[in-house]
Design an enzyme around this catalytic site. Structure first.
Site, PDB file in Angstrom:
ATOM      1  NE  ARG A   1      -4.627   2.734   3.605  1.00 55.97           N
ATOM      2  CZ  ARG A   1      -5.473   2.757   4.446  1.00 55.97           C
ATOM      3  NH1 ARG A   1      -6.530   2.008   4.456  1.00 55.97           N
ATOM      4  NH2 ARG A   1      -5.299   3.575   5.321  1.00 55.97           N
TER       5      ARG A   1
ATOM      6  CE  LYS B   1      -4.038   5.174  12.591  1.00 50.94           C
ATOM      7  NZ  LYS B   1      -3.887   3.878  11.765  1.00 50.94           N
TER       8      LYS B   1
ATOM      9  NE  ARG C   1     -10.571   5.333   4.223  1.00 49.31           N
ATOM     10  CZ  ARG C   1      -9.481   5.667   5.357  1.00 49.31           C
ATOM     11  NH1 ARG C   1      -9.982   5.824   6.385  1.00 49.31           N
ATOM     12  NH2 ARG C   1      -8.411   5.419   4.794  1.00 49.31           N
TER      13      ARG C   1
ATOM     14  NE  ARG D   1      -0.117   6.462   7.115  1.00 47.97           N
ATOM     15  CZ  ARG D   1      -1.252   6.978   7.068  1.00 47.97           C
ATOM     16  NH1 ARG D   1      -1.201   8.332   7.692  1.00 47.97           N
ATOM     17  NH2 ARG D   1      -2.302   6.320   7.055  1.00 47.97           N
TER      18      ARG D   1
ATOM     19  NE  ARG E   1     -11.725   1.715   7.688  1.00 52.44           N
ATOM     20  CZ  ARG E   1     -10.451   2.025   8.036  1.00 52.44           C
ATOM     21  NH1 ARG E   1     -10.268   2.120   9.309  1.00 52.44           N
ATOM     22  NH2 ARG E   1      -9.473   2.455   7.082  1.00 52.44           N
TER      23      ARG E   1
HETATM   24  P1  AMP Z   1      -5.340   7.269   6.820  1.00 50.82           P
HETATM   25  O1  AMP Z   1      -6.816   8.147   6.986  1.00 50.82           O
HETATM   26  O2  AMP Z   1      -4.642   8.077   7.915  1.00 50.82           O
HETATM   27  O3  AMP Z   1      -5.270   5.906   6.577  1.00 50.82           O
HETATM   28  O4  AMP Z   1      -4.681   8.194   5.654  1.00 50.82           O
HETATM   29  C1  AMP Z   1      -5.218   7.814   4.173  1.00 50.82           C
HETATM   30  C2  AMP Z   1      -4.023   7.929   2.981  1.00 50.82           C
HETATM   31  O5  AMP Z   1      -3.676   9.491   3.098  1.00 50.82           O
HETATM   32  C3  AMP Z   1      -2.867   7.105   3.356  1.00 50.82           C
HETATM   33  O6  AMP Z   1      -3.161   6.078   2.541  1.00 50.82           O
HETATM   34  C4  AMP Z   1      -1.841   8.065   2.520  1.00 50.82           C
HETATM   35  O7  AMP Z   1      -2.020   8.006   1.247  1.00 50.82           O
HETATM   36  C5  AMP Z   1      -2.152   9.463   3.126  1.00 50.82           C
HETATM   37  N1  AMP Z   1      -1.495  10.005   4.201  1.00 50.82           N
HETATM   38  C6  AMP Z   1      -1.997  10.289   5.316  1.00 50.82           C
HETATM   39  N2  AMP Z   1      -1.154  10.689   6.208  1.00 50.82           N
HETATM   40  C7  AMP Z   1      -0.092  10.695   5.638  1.00 50.82           C
HETATM   41  C8  AMP Z   1       1.301  10.773   6.124  1.00 50.82           C
HETATM   42  N3  AMP Z   1       1.492  11.200   7.270  1.00 50.82           N
HETATM   43  N4  AMP Z   1       2.287  10.365   5.296  1.00 50.82           N
HETATM   44  C9  AMP Z   1       1.950  10.249   3.951  1.00 50.82           C
HETATM   45  N5  AMP Z   1       0.833   9.719   3.669  1.00 50.82           N
HETATM   46  C10 AMP Z   1      -0.168  10.129   4.378  1.00 50.82           C
END
Ligand code: AMP
Length: 225
Positions: A177, A20, A166, A96, A135
């Site tokens: 995840r 993404k 990260r 999500r 990554r």
């Molecule tokens: P990402 O950078 O999109 O992979 O998000 C990193 C973390 O942020 C995820 O593993 C969740 O803990 C939290 N997070 C981000 N977006 C959401 C969402 N829409 N709903 C719930 N948790 C989120």
């Protein structure tokens, strides 16, 4: 047949590690889009030590999902500003859950709903695990790199910031995840069935970019000149 308005929001959908970030960069470089990542917004809350940041810090590093109420609040307080220009808003990491998708559809008294499209990046999960294991991200600008392409570099080639792993990029966390993604997020892609286009996220970045361009043509979003 429902009335279709010009596209205002494109939801970038795909498992963690599906690419993404790379697709988002291609879209930012070539289209009038503004990037809206709930992961970045939440990490900023943590970095700034806000009350939301304190609430979500442990959840973020565990790889679990933050509660719908908290994420929806963060989206509501930032989305109007992102929508205020002419650019298409690229939603990355949101919604999500079906609850979040319903919340988004109800914003602006439901007027946004018909201007939302979903681009789903389709990648085999084992490919995802291998990608995420390698990554690293820039601690300053957030750019993503694969360790295998860095030739030993420890700083970002774009801004010189320090490259870090990260906290949620270990293999255990990645598998958790992915499981969360299957359990919670696939129903969201079903929810959007009539607004969704699937794009293969496997292949070279150039091949993926071509697939994405084709879908954007279908969405009637023009490239920036
Ligand atoms: P990402 O950078 O999109 O992979 O998000 C990193 C973390 O942020 C995820 O593993 C969740 O803990 C939290 N997070 C981000 N977006 C959401 C969402 N829409 N709903 C719930 N948790 C989120």
């Amino acid at each position: 047949m429902t009335q279709r308005n010009a596209v205002k929001i494109v939801i970038l959908f795909g498992a963690p590690g599906a690419g993404k970030g790379t697709v988002a960069q291609h879209l930012l470089d070539n289209y009038g889009v503004v990037h809206f990542s709930t992961g970045n917004l939440l990490r900023n809350e943590v970095k700034n030590g806000t009350s939301i940041g304190k609430e979500v810090e442990a959840i973020l590093s565990s790889g679990k999902l933050v509660g719908d109420d908290v994420v929806n609040r963060v989206v509501e307080s930032n989305l109007q500003k992102a929508l205020s220009g002419n650019d298409v808003v690229l939603l990355d990491g949101y919604p999500r859950t079906v609850e979040q998708a319903k919340f988004l559809d109800a914003i602006d008294e439901g007027n946004l709903k018909s201007s939302i499209r979903v681009l789903e990046l389709d990648v085999d999960h084992e490919v995802v695990v291998a990608r995420i294991a390698g990554r690293v991200v820039c601690s300053k600008c957030g750019a993503t790199f694969n360790a295998s392409q860095l030739n030993g570099n420890t700083v970002c080639s774009r801004c010189g910031g320090e490259l870090i792993k990260r906290a949620d990029d270990s293999e255990d966390v990645v598998r958790r995840r992915l499981q969360e993604y299957v359990n919670m997020t696939l129903p969201v892609s079903r929810y959007y069935a009539d607004r969704l286009a699937k794009v293969s996220g496997e292949g070279t970045p150039e091949e993926v970019a071509r697939n994405v361009d084709e879908t954007f043509r279908d969405f009637e979003i023009e490239k920036r000149r």
